[in-house]
Design a protein around this motif. Sequence first.
Motif, short mmCIF file in Angstrom:
data_model
loop_
_atom_site.label_atom_id
_atom_site.label_comp_id
_atom_site.label_asym_id
_atom_site.label_seq_id
_atom_site.Cartn_x
_atom_site.Cartn_y
_atom_site.Cartn_z
N ALA A 240 0.82 -1.10 -0.11
CA ALA A 240 -0.06 0.03 0.11
C ALA A 240 0.89 1.44 0.04
O ALA A 240 1.51 1.42 0.92
N GLY A 241 0.91 2.05 -1.08
CA GLY A 241 1.68 3.35 -1.27
C GLY A 241 1.05 4.44 -0.40
O GLY A 241 0.37 5.08 -0.78
N ASP A 242 1.18 4.24 0.82
CA ASP A 242 0.49 5.30 1.62
C ASP A 242 1.55 5.60 2.77
O ASP A 242 2.16 4.81 3.09
N GLY A 243 1.43 6.99 3.05
CA GLY A 243 2.49 7.37 4.18
C GLY A 243 2.20 6.70 5.67
O GLY A 243 1.46 6.13 5.98
N TYR A 244 3.04 7.34 6.54
CA TYR A 244 2.83 6.97 7.89
C TYR A 244 1.27 6.89 8.44
O TYR A 244 1.04 6.08 9.21
N TRP A 245 0.53 7.78 8.11
CA TRP A 245 -0.81 7.90 8.71
C TRP A 245 -1.57 6.89 8.42
O TRP A 245 -2.26 6.36 9.42
N PHE A 246 -1.13 5.88 7.36
CA PHE A 246 -2.12 4.47 7.37
C PHE A 246 -1.71 3.72 8.38
O PHE A 246 -2.54 2.90 8.68
N TRP B 270 -1.88 8.56 13.50
CA TRP B 270 -2.60 8.77 12.32
C TRP B 270 -1.73 9.88 11.48
O TRP B 270 -2.41 10.57 10.51
N GLY B 271 -0.59 10.31 12.03
CA GLY B 271 0.23 11.33 11.30
C GLY B 271 1.50 11.58 12.09
O GLY B 271 1.18 11.67 13.22
N ILE B 272 2.43 12.43 11.39
CA ILE B 272 3.49 13.07 11.90
C ILE B 272 3.05 14.35 12.87
O ILE B 272 2.68 15.01 11.97
N PRO B 273 3.24 14.56 13.88
CA PRO B 273 3.02 15.90 14.25
C PRO B 273 3.75 16.93 13.77
O PRO B 273 5.01 16.62 13.22
N THR B 274 3.37 18.15 13.34
CA THR B 274 3.94 19.24 12.74
C THR B 274 4.80 20.39 13.69
O THR B 274 5.11 21.13 13.36
N LEU B 275 4.75 19.72 15.09
CA LEU B 275 5.54 20.59 16.16
C LEU B 275 6.62 19.52 16.29
O LEU B 275 6.32 18.38 16.76
N LYS B 276 7.92 19.76 16.05
CA LYS B 276 8.95 19.10 16.38
C LYS B 276 9.19 18.50 17.73
O LYS B 276 9.51 17.35 18.08
N SER B 277 8.57 19.45 18.64
CA SER B 277 8.69 19.05 20.36
C SER B 277 7.57 18.05 20.45
O SER B 277 7.82 17.21 21.52
N LEU B 278 6.66 17.53 19.68
CA LEU B 278 5.83 16.57 19.82
C LEU B 278 6.19 15.02 19.03
O LEU B 278 5.75 14.25 19.19
N ARG B 279 7.37 15.32 18.37
CA ARG B 279 7.71 13.83 17.79
C ARG B 279 7.84 12.74 18.61
O ARG B 279 7.41 11.56 18.26
N SER B 280 8.45 12.99 19.73
CA SER B 280 8.60 12.09 20.70
C SER B 280 7.49 11.46 21.42
O SER B 280 7.56 10.35 21.90
N GLN B 281 6.11 12.04 20.92
CA GLN B 281 5.08 11.48 21.33
C GLN B 281 4.31 10.35 20.40
O GLN B 281 3.26 10.07 20.97
#
Length: 459
Positions: free
Chosen positions: A296-302, A371-382
């Motif tokens: 399935a050619g779908d990004g991280y959200w999948f 369901w997706g990559i957070p758009t604040l870098k400070s939340l990536r660890s979550q």
Amino acid sequence: MSDNTPAGAAPQLSRRRFVQGSLMATVLGGTALGTSACAASVNGGGSAGGGGGSKTTLTVMSHDNELDKKTIQAAEKALGLTIRFVQSDDIKLNAMLAAKNPPDLVRGLGAVDAPYFAARELMTDLDPYFAKSTVLKVSDLDPVNDLWCFDGHRQGAGPRYGMAKDYSQDQMFWYRTDLFDAAKLDHPSDTEPLSYDEWLDLGRKLVKRRLGKVKVYGLSATALGNFSPLMGMTASAGGSLFAEDLASVDFSSPEALKALKWLLEYTKADMGPNVVNPNPDGWDWPTYQANRMAVAGDGYWFGGAIGGDPKVSAVSRFAPAPQFGGTRVSTSFTATGYWIPKGAKNKDAAWKFFEWYFGGQPAKDRATSGWGIPTLKSLRSQMPQSTAFQKQAFQVQQRELEHFKVLTFTPYVQLAALDAVLSQTLPQMVKSGTPAGKVADRLNSLMNDQIAKGKQALG
């Protein structure tokens, strides 16, 4: 949550409805295109509050399976506002903008909407708001948010007009290890991207047919339409679909023709959902879940969908985006979020919603959902990492981030118009065996005519 789920999906699957609206582009006026560095403060940006001691009514145009009643109630309680919901609709939005009575907030796709509306001077420059905010700091913004910047010539520079709520690098893919093992195929690498030719070959080997019909799709490569993947493939080959001035496309260039030939081969092979033979399920998840899709050619959200099914997640893995050449590119086709129209009556209240939605509890909840990559870098660890499935996906995704690149879309026409050309043109040409060069010429003619009309209307 993410931003690419098709209509009809469950409320939390609200991301794949990404091709917005209609082909009209001439209703709106506008002329000058501003220039400045991305996130630099350009003007004072006026705003109007509620005033008078009564609650401000904030009009928000969005999807009801994203901005649902629960979210609206939470926003009203947290912000002391009344929210008036308007269902997203391009025709309605353009009419409201033309009547100078726009919503206060509009859901949109930074990757393709920002140039179109910014060029028409219909978006509020948010740099002054970011400069004063203690919640949303430009230094904390993920680079995907630069798709919401447009300087009149390219994205990634100039004023910042919006913000993404979450995102994916949309040419990454998921695969089912059980189907690979049954076909006695090696699993794709977690670190080294496949070439597009290798990806296509996997699709051929994994597809299963019965009585001439596809029983199991080998590869789904166009879940986000056709034009956006062609942009990404052309970029990875070292070129660009759009001319330097963004006023034309050229499918005849060596890089674009390489991408087009790949798409034509994929379509002819009928190994996965395509413009000639679409997936009757409407999107990839039901098919993938039912063990009828190997890749399935779908990004991280999948992974948000996969993670909700223990049996499927146990046999699923994530892989880097395929590439055409030495220019490794892994972009986002949507960067879905919100923007504030220049004519909005309640800009300060809209910004309060911005801070709450993008920097408050809703942003934290989205970060932990998968369901997706957070758009604040400070939340990536979550991002979720508690299971083996989540850990593998997180590690692959973290390595992929360094290959993100902003690809500039034309301001002269909307994405739906270009995807419509492909949908109307490719089926007949594929069925007739038209050579790729002639397909390229036809696409150039049709798309450049639309772009020229849009440029003329813009003035």
